[in-house]
Every structure is written in C-alpha cells, then in structure tokens.
Design an enzyme around this catalytic site. Structure first.
Site, PDB file in Angstrom:
ATOM      1  N   GLU A 148      31.681  61.376  89.953  1.00  0.00           N
ATOM      2  CA  GLU A 148      30.853  62.061  88.959  1.00  0.00           C
ATOM      3  C   GLU A 148      31.654  63.205  88.343  1.00  0.00           C
ATOM      4  OE1 GLU A 148      26.310  63.889  88.740  1.00  0.00           O
ATOM      5  OE2 GLU A 148      27.445  64.111  90.593  1.00  0.00           O
TER       6      GLU A 148
ATOM      7  N   LYS B 182      21.965  58.682  84.715  1.00  0.00           N
ATOM      8  CA  LYS B 182      21.431  59.306  85.932  1.00  0.00           C
ATOM      9  C   LYS B 182      19.937  59.621  85.793  1.00  0.00           C
ATOM     10  CE  LYS B 182      22.619  63.120  89.104  1.00  0.00           C
ATOM     11  NZ  LYS B 182      23.538  64.279  89.282  1.00  0.00           N
TER      12      LYS B 182
ATOM     13  N   CYS C 190      25.163  60.229  92.493  1.00  0.00           N
ATOM     14  CA  CYS C 190      24.997  61.464  93.279  1.00  0.00           C
ATOM     15  C   CYS C 190      23.582  61.679  93.835  1.00  0.00           C
ATOM     16  CB  CYS C 190      25.443  62.659  92.433  1.00  0.00           C
ATOM     17  SG  CYS C 190      25.796  64.153  93.421  1.00  0.00           S
TER      18      CYS C 190
END
Length: 279
Positions: free
Chosen positions: A43, A120, A163
């Site tokens: 990321e 995301k 993440c």
C-alpha cells in the site's frame, strides 16, 4: 491444477514518488531470479504522503508510474499488483469529489494492460498510541464500492484487498466464494498495531478460507511520526508460514501457490460445505 510463482516486495516509501518508483524497479529487477508470474507491491507504494495524494493522482506522476510498470510487465512477462495508488477517478470514470481520491489496487497484466482494480472499502479512522496518534483516512480517501474483486492468472484466482480490510473477515468470505486461491493484502500497517495483530489476522484469514494469503507491508520509519511494521509474509491454506521478512528490511520474499495442495486441504477438511450461517 496450477502453480504460480509469487514475489512480494517490502520497502520504506517516502514522499518522493520518483525515488519510490526507482526503488521498486530495482527490487523487482533483482527478484526476477525467481521468475515470478506475479509481483505484489505494498500500500502507498509510490507515495507515502496523504497531503500530496490528489496532486499526484491528477498530475503526470501517475501516468509515468503506470507506464513504467506496464513496460516492465511486458518485458519480463509478469503480472504486477500495485498495492495501492491514489486515483482521482472512480472506476466508472466519474471524478472523486471534495479533493479526495480513491485508494486503488491495480493489477497490470503481462501484456502491460490494467486488467483489474479494487478500491479500498474500509478506511483507517482510528486512534493509535504511537507518535502519529490519530489516523483519519476519510479526510483524503473516498471508500470504494462494496465488492469482491478477483482475477485469474494462469489458473490461479487472485483476490484483492487492502490493509485495514484485513480486520473485516466478511470481505474475505466473499473472495473465497468467488474462488480466490490467493488473496493479497498490500498494507501500511502501523508498527504498534502490526506487532499486536498482523500475523494473527493474516493466518486466521488463510486458515478460515483455506487459501494462500500474502500480507505485503511497508517497513520502518517514513517520517518523524510514521512507522510501519514490515513483516511481509505468506501463509498457506493450512496456516503455515511459508516465508517472512523482518520489520525493517527493504527486500522481497518468494513463495509458490499450489492449487492442488489447496484442493487437498479443502477435500480433507471441507469447511465450506459445513457452513450453516451464510449471509
């Protein structure tokens, strides 16, 4: 049944995208010794500075980065997963409003084409007892649509996540239901939360979904307040730790996805068939 050679790259990205790009290109070149069919980057790989996200997304930097990776992928016949990069436009072409961006994971094929994109979903708006203290991604990032994104590479189905998604197992169930053999978790996990939960969460996602998981993390100090945990790692469908870096290495790890082994695990312990609570 299929096998896939995978390289996961760990580095300490900063605020200069050109420096980050050069570091990535050097690491990917060195990792070619493993003949990877897939290279996974972390990321924030080309920009570790939230305040510059919109400018980089709208400027020439993004075009130059994507072009450089496209050329590399074609030259070396490998897929490259950009862990995340700020994008000023949604997948449907609409502009992201309010000066924010999408945090997008982009898969580039061995023909240099962008073949998959995942934005995301879960944003890191939390308080952490470290030097940064407060994280509020929603100031700079617009969450993506709720979806499970997968792509088939040589008979191995890759699932995408980023993440903070790791703390929400329902996304990984959706990826499992869409046939994911390998799920990538490119990350910038903080050192404090990583030391507490990184390995436990990754191993759990691998075991409960009986798939390969690679957590591909940033590592070390990025500025005076931001430290990430490193420990880029790969887990098997049985929860075995296949390879792992330490918390500061600028390096890569290599592992192999074997769908025959995954199928054997699923056959001997058919957990998916035993599910009784299905959303």
């Amino acid at each position: 049944m299929s096998k896939l050679s995978v390289v996961s790259i760990q580095l300490t990205s900063g605020a200069d995208w050109q420096v980050n790009l050069n570091t990535v290109l050097d690491l990917m070149t060195a990792a070619l010794v493993h003949a990877p069919r897939l290279i996974v980057l972390p990321e924030n790989v080309f920009l570790f500075d939230a305040k510059q996200m919109r400018a980089v997304a709208e400027g020439e930097a993004t075009e130059q980065i994507l072009s450089a990776l496209s050329v590399f992928a074609q030259q070396h016949q490998t897929y490259i997963l950009i862990g995340s990069h700020p994008m000023a436009f949604r997948p449907n072409g609409e502009q992201v409003e309010g000066g924010r961006v999408r945090q997008s994971s982009i898969l580039i094929s061995d023909q240099g084409e962008q073949v998959a994109r995942y934005d995301k979903i879960h944003l890191f708006d939390v308080q952490v007892a470290d030097k940064a203290a407060v994280y509020k991604e929603s100031r700079f990032i617009e969450p993506g649509e709720i979806q499970a994104t997968v792509f088939d590479i040589d008979g191995v189905v890759l699932g995408l996540s980023i993440c903070y998604d790791l703390r929400f197992p329902e996304l990984y169930r959706l990826l499992m239901e869409k046939g994911a053999d390998l799920i990538a978790v490119p990350s910038a996990f903080t050192h404090r939360t990583g030391a507490a939960h990184w390995h436990a969460l990754l191993q759990a996602r691998a075991i409960e979904n009986q798939c390969y998981i690679t957590g591909v993390n940033q590592a070390g100090w990025h500025n005076e307040t931001r430290q990430t945990y490193g420990n880029t790692v790969a887990y098997s469908p049985w929860g075995e730790r296949l390879a792992c870096l330490d918390d500061e290495q600028v390096a890569w790890l290599h592992f192999e996805v074997d769908t025959e082994y995954r199928q054997a695990i699923k056959t001997t312990m058919p957990c998916a068939e035993h599910r009784r609570i299905v959303s």
